[in-house]
Design an enzyme around this catalytic site. Structure first.
Site, PDB file in Angstrom:
ATOM      1  N   CYS A   1       0.804  -1.223   0.000  1.00 59.64           N
ATOM      2  CA  CYS A   1       0.000   0.000   0.000  1.00 59.64           C
ATOM      3  C   CYS A   1       0.835   1.271   0.000  1.00 59.64           C
ATOM      4  O   CYS A   1       0.285   2.370  -0.044  1.00 59.64           O
ATOM      5  CB  CYS A   1      -0.944  -0.014   1.198  1.00 59.64           C
ATOM      6  SG  CYS A   1      -1.968  -1.501   1.243  1.00 59.64           S
TER       7      CYS A   1
ATOM      8  N   HIS B   1      -2.677   8.158   5.991  1.00 58.40           N
ATOM      9  CA  HIS B   1      -2.907   6.823   5.428  1.00 58.40           C
ATOM     10  C   HIS B   1      -4.305   6.371   5.830  1.00 58.40           C
ATOM     11  O   HIS B   1      -5.037   5.842   5.004  1.00 58.40           O
ATOM     12  CB  HIS B   1      -1.837   5.863   5.930  1.00 58.40           C
ATOM     13  CG  HIS B   1      -1.876   4.518   5.284  1.00 58.40           C
ATOM     14  ND1 HIS B   1      -1.835   4.347   3.910  1.00 58.40           N
ATOM     15  CD2 HIS B   1      -1.955   3.260   5.815  1.00 58.40           C
ATOM     16  CE1 HIS B   1      -1.882   3.050   3.623  1.00 58.40           C
ATOM     17  NE2 HIS B   1      -1.966   2.379   4.756  1.00 58.40           N
TER      18      HIS B   1
ATOM     19  N   HIS C   1      -9.773   2.015   0.043  1.00 58.53           N
ATOM     20  CA  HIS C   1      -8.317   1.854   0.041  1.00 58.53           C
ATOM     21  C   HIS C   1      -7.887   1.245  -1.287  1.00 58.53           C
ATOM     22  O   HIS C   1      -8.173   0.088  -1.569  1.00 58.53           O
ATOM     23  CB  HIS C   1      -7.914   0.953   1.208  1.00 58.53           C
ATOM     24  CG  HIS C   1      -6.445   0.874   1.450  1.00 58.53           C
ATOM     25  ND1 HIS C   1      -5.509   1.540   0.687  1.00 58.53           N
ATOM     26  CD2 HIS C   1      -5.735   0.181   2.387  1.00 58.53           C
ATOM     27  CE1 HIS C   1      -4.303   1.269   1.150  1.00 58.53           C
ATOM     28  NE2 HIS C   1      -4.415   0.454   2.179  1.00 58.53           N
TER      29      HIS C   1
END
Length: 416
Positions: free
Chosen positions: A167, A307, A344
Site C-alpha cells: 500500500c 494513510h 483503500h
C-alpha cells in the site's frame, strides 16, 4: 546525466481515476462534497464473500484514450494507469517528442498488478488446459506493465521503473521519481500509483486476513477512519498520476504549477508482515525524515493526508506517529483520510492521495474525513470530520504505509 546541484521539482499535471470521479475535476469536487464512493460489488458475484462491497470505479471507458485492440490486451490496473497518465500529460500541456523523449520517464507503483487476468487464466488452465491460456497473460499480469505501457502509449523514453511495496507503492513511485528529477536524471517524470484488486481471490484473501470491514448491512458507513466503530478497510480501485517536472523546464514552457515537491522519506518497521509496530516509531521516522529532507520545520505543516485505513491498528498507530514527529503542533494541523470516501486503493492509494494533497495546496481547501461519528479517544487530532474546510495550506504531507512494514511520507509546499 546526473547533476550535483539539486533541482527544484514542481507539479505541473495531475490525473485521477477514482471511485468518486474519473477526472481530476470530478475527483476534487467529490472530495470537497464528501462524496461517498462505496457500494455493493457489481464486478463479480460476491454473494459468497465475507465482504460484499467496495469502492468501484464507475462509468469508466478505457477506449477514451486507447483503441479497442490495445485495451483488450491490458489488465484493468493498466487501463487506469495509462488513462490517468494521459489525463496528467494533457493537464500539464507537456508535449513529448523526439527532442525530449529521452528526458521524460515513468514510475508507477502497484501493490498487486494484474490479479484479475491471473484468476481468469487459472480458470482456463483448469477447465481447458494449458494450450488455451492467452499469450498475453504474462504481459497483462506483471506489475511493471503499468509503467511500461504508459511509456509506450506516450513515447516516454527516459527512466522507467515500478515500485511494488504493497500500500506504499504509489507513494514510493512518486518519491523515487522526485529523486530522479531532483538529481538531474530526468526533466520530467510521470508518476503515481494504480490498482484494480476488486476480484474474488483478492477479497477472499484480505477477508481471511481479517483486514476488511464486514459491515455488509451498511457499506456507506464502513470506511470510517479514526472512528471508534471502525472494523477494517474497504477495498477501492483506480489510479492517481502526477507530472513532476524540473522547475527550469516548467518555467521555460510557461507551465501551470500546482505546487512544489520538497521532501521524501521511507522507512521500515521490521516488525510484522501485516501489523504496524504499535508505538509507531517507523512511521514517526518517515514523517520526521521527510521534513528534514525538505528543510521544513514541523510547525510549518498545515495539512496531512493520512494513510487512515479505518483498521483498528493503523489509525491509532498513525495518530501516535504524527504526534511523535510533530510534537504539540500536531494538534494545530488538519489531518484527514480521503479513504473514507474512496476506500483503500492499495498501491494506487498513494497516487490519488498525493493528487489530493497537491490540490489542497493549490486550492487552499482540505478534504474531510467522512463517517467520523464516534471518535476513538486514542485518535485525538483534528481529522476534519464531515465537511471540507477552507484553510491556507502552505506545507502538506501525504503518508502511506504498507504490509511488510513499509512507511513513506511525501512533502509538498506552495510554489514561490
Amino acid at each position: 546525466m546526473a547533476n550535483l546541484e539539486k533541482k527544484r521539482v514542481v507539479v505541473t499535471g495531475l490525473g485521477a481515476i477514482t471511485p468518486i470521479g474519473n477526472t481530476l475535476q470530478d475527483y476534487w469536487q467529490g472530495l470537497m462534497e464528501g462524496r461517498n464512493g462505496i457500494g455493493p460489488i457489481t464486478r463479480f458475484d460476491a454473494s459468497d464473500q465475507a465482504c460484499r462491497f467496495g469502492g468501484e470505479v464507475k462509468d469508466f471507458d478505457a477506449t477514451q484514450f486507447l483503441d479497442r485492440k490495445e485495451a483488450k490486451r491490458m489488465d484493468r490496473f493498466c487501463h487506469f494507469a495509462v488513462c490517468a497518465s494521459q489525463q496528467a500529460i494533457n493537464d500539464a500541456k507537456l508535449v513529448i517528442n523526439e527532442l525530449n523523449a529521452d528526458e521524460i520517464g515513468v514510475l508507477i507503483g502497484t501493490g498487486i498488478g494484474g490479479l484479475k487476468v491471473l484468476e481468469d487464466q487459472q480458470t482456463i488452465l483448469l477447465d481447458k488446459g494449458p494450450s488455451r491460456c492467452s499469450p498475453f497473460m504474462i504481459p497483462m499480469m506483471i506489475a511493471n506493465m503499468a509503467s511500461g505501457l504508459t511509456a509506450i502509449n506516450l513515447g516516454a523514453k527516459g527512466p522507467n521503473n515500478c515500485t511494488v511495496t504493497a500500500c506504499a507503492a504509489g507513494s514510493n513511485a512518486i518519491g523515487d521519481a522526485f529523486r530522479l528529477v531532483q538529481n538531474g536524471y530526468a526533466k520530467a517524470m510521470i508518476c503515481g500509483g494504480t490498482e484494480a484488486a476488486i476480484t474474488p481471490l483478492s477479497y477472499a484473501g484480505f477477508a481471511s486476513a481479517r483486514a476488511l470491514s464486514f459491515r455488509n448491512d451498511d457499506p456507506l458507513h464502513a470506511s470510517r477512519p479514526f472512528d471508534k466503530d471502525r472494523d477494517g478497510f474497504v477495498m477501492g480501485e483506480g489510479s492517481g498520476i502526477l507530472i513532476l517536472e524540473e522547475l527550469e523546464s516548467a518555467l521555460a514552457r510557461g507551465a501551470k504549477i500546482y505546487g512544489e515537491m520538497v521532501g521524501y522519506a521511507m522507512t521500515c518497521d521490521a516488525y510484522h508482515i501485516t501489523a504496524p509496530v504499535p508505538d509507531g516509531r517507523g512511521a514517526t521516522r518517515a514523517i520526521a525524515w521527510a521534513l528534514k529532507d525538505s528543510g521544513l520545520k514541523p510547525e510549518m505543516v498545515s495539512y496531512i493526508n493520512a494513510h487512515g485505513t479505518s483498521t483498528p491498528a493503523n489509525d491509532v498507530t498513525e495518530t501516535r506517529a504524527i504526534k511523535q514527529a510533530l510534537g504539540n503542533h500536531a494538534y494545530n494541523i488538519a489531518v484527514s483520510s480521503t479513504k473514507s470516501m474512496t476506500g483503500h486503493l492499495l498501491g494506487g492509494s498513494g497516487g490519488i492521495e498525493a493528487v489530493a494533497t497537491v490540490m489542497a495546496i493549490a486550492e487552499d481547501k482540505v478534504p474531510p474525513t467522512i463517517n467520523l461519528e464516534n471518535p476513538d479517544p486514542e485518535c485525538d487530532l483534528d481529522y476534519v470530520p464531515g465537511q471540507s474546510r477552507a484553510l491556507i495550506v502552505d506545507v502538506a504531507l501525504s503518508n502511506s504505509f504498507g504490509f511488510g512494514g513499509h512507511n513513506v511520507t511525501l512533502a509538498f509546499k506552495k510554489y514561490q
